[in-house]
Design an enzyme around this catalytic site. Structure first.
Site, PDB file in Angstrom:
ATOM      1  N   VAL A   1       0.859  -1.193   0.000  1.00 60.72           N
ATOM      2  CA  VAL A   1       0.000   0.000   0.000  1.00 60.72           C
ATOM      3  C   VAL A   1       0.888   1.233   0.000  1.00 60.72           C
ATOM      4  O   VAL A   1       1.745   1.381   0.873  1.00 60.72           O
ATOM      5  CB  VAL A   1      -0.910   0.021   1.256  1.00 60.72           C
TER       6      VAL A   1
ATOM      7  N   HIS B   1       7.993  11.248  -2.975  1.00 59.13           N
ATOM      8  CA  HIS B   1       8.303   9.821  -2.860  1.00 59.13           C
ATOM      9  C   HIS B   1       7.241   8.935  -3.500  1.00 59.13           C
ATOM     10  O   HIS B   1       7.537   7.966  -4.183  1.00 59.13           O
ATOM     11  CB  HIS B   1       8.452   9.425  -1.382  1.00 59.13           C
TER      12      HIS B   1
HETATM   13  N1  RBF Z   1       6.739   2.022   1.279  1.00 56.44           N
HETATM   14  C1  RBF Z   1       5.463   1.567   1.123  1.00 56.44           C
HETATM   15  O1  RBF Z   1       5.256   0.381   0.897  1.00 56.44           O
HETATM   16  N2  RBF Z   1       4.396   2.418   1.212  1.00 56.44           N
HETATM   17  C2  RBF Z   1       4.557   3.764   1.422  1.00 56.44           C
HETATM   18  O2  RBF Z   1       3.549   4.485   1.514  1.00 56.44           O
HETATM   19  C3  RBF Z   1       5.883   4.258   1.559  1.00 56.44           C
HETATM   20  N3  RBF Z   1       6.096   5.581   1.740  1.00 56.44           N
HETATM   21  C4  RBF Z   1       7.361   6.031   1.860  1.00 56.44           C
HETATM   22  C5  RBF Z   1       7.592   7.412   2.047  1.00 56.44           C
HETATM   23  C6  RBF Z   1       8.891   7.886   2.206  1.00 56.44           C
HETATM   24  C7  RBF Z   1       9.092   9.346   2.402  1.00 56.44           C
HETATM   25  C8  RBF Z   1       9.990   6.970   2.152  1.00 56.44           C
HETATM   26  C9  RBF Z   1      11.396   7.460   2.302  1.00 56.44           C
HETATM   27  C10 RBF Z   1       9.763   5.628   1.960  1.00 56.44           C
HETATM   28  C11 RBF Z   1       8.473   5.131   1.819  1.00 56.44           C
HETATM   29  N4  RBF Z   1       8.242   3.771   1.630  1.00 56.44           N
HETATM   30  C12 RBF Z   1       6.965   3.329   1.477  1.00 56.44           C
HETATM   31  C13 RBF Z   1       9.351   2.781   1.716  1.00 56.44           C
HETATM   32  C14 RBF Z   1       9.940   2.385   0.358  1.00 56.44           C
HETATM   33  O3  RBF Z   1       9.040   1.558  -0.354  1.00 56.44           O
HETATM   34  C15 RBF Z   1      11.264   1.601   0.582  1.00 56.44           C
HETATM   35  O4  RBF Z   1      11.032   0.541   1.480  1.00 56.44           O
HETATM   36  C16 RBF Z   1      12.375   2.463   1.135  1.00 56.44           C
HETATM   37  O5  RBF Z   1      12.535   3.631   0.372  1.00 56.44           O
HETATM   38  C17 RBF Z   1      13.713   1.683   1.129  1.00 56.44           C
HETATM   39  O6  RBF Z   1      14.079   1.317  -0.192  1.00 56.44           O
END
Ligand code: RBF
Length: 194
Positions: free
Chosen positions: A84, A92
């Site tokens: 999600v 991002h």
């Molecule tokens: N991962 C998700 O699965 N859902 C999110 O809503 C989500 N939002 C993120 C917002 C920010 C600002 C960051 C830095 C990462 C987010 N991630 C999210 C994590 C991303 O998918 C991943 O695990 C990390 O960036 C490490 O590669």
């Protein structure tokens, strides 16, 4: 009351099918609901509970890499990538969302293992809840993703699993090569993709 699914499925026999589910720990509660939906969809298609392999990754961005590893293991007939993404204040969301959808398609076509796109991209929690739960008029999309995985796994099995004279069939049993066409006596030499 749950809302109706927007997609219909015919009766699917997934009794011999193995499904891999990759799920994020980000947005854990919603993703857990979606995984329950995936399992329920698979169960409706007669998939054995023991034939569903579940593995966690931290966030959605990690899903394509994990999917490639799982596809390369050769142990599953289809994969569901489940996560999600909720739009925040930075960019991002856009970057991760685009990368994940392209990455999942890339793994699917590159490994010829169907990889189902089980990622919700929502503006807020309310939108997520409507799509990850059958409560309050919502619909758990995980159910559709589970059934999609079974349908695509069966398509892949039909295309590549059939043996001819004891040897694996070289061409995909699709189109005019399909089992159904052969049964109907269609011209299986009709020009196709290959
Ligand atoms: N991962 C998700 O699965 N859902 C999110 O809503 C989500 N939002 C993120 C917002 C920010 C600002 C960051 C830095 C990462 C987010 N991630 C999210 C994590 C991303 O998918 C991943 O695990 C990390 O960036 C490490 O590669």
């Amino acid at each position: 009351m749950a809302a109706e699914s927007e997609v219909s499925f015919s009766e699917l026999d997934g009794s011999g099918v193995r499904i891999g589910v990759l799920r994020t720990r980000w947005n854990d509660e919603h993703v857990s609901n979606l995984v329950d939906g995936i399992k329920a969809g698979c169960a409706e298609c007669k998939v054995e509970p023991d034939n569903i392999f579940v593995k966690e990754v931290p966030g959605a961005y990690e899903l394509p890499y994990a999917a490639r590893l799982l596809a390369m293991s050769g142990t599953v007939d289809a994969i569901v990538c489940c996560g999600v993404l909720i739009k925040g204040e930075t960019l991002h969301f856009e970057y991760i969302s685009d990368a994940v959808s392209a990455g999942i398609m890339d793994v699917s076509l590159g490994t010829m293992t169907p990889v189902v796109y089980g990622v919700l991209n929502c503006l807020d929690e309310e939108q997520v809840m409507k799509r990850s739960s059958n409560l309050n008029g919502g619909h758990n999309h995980g159910e559709d993703w589970g059934k999609t995985a079974v349908e695509m796994a069966l398509m892949r099995k039909e295309a590549f699993g059939k043996k001819v004279d004891g040897k694996p069939k070289e061409l995909a049993a699709m189109g005019f090569n399909s089992v159904a066409s052969e049964k109907e006596g269609a011209d299986t030499k009709a020009p196709g993709f290959f």
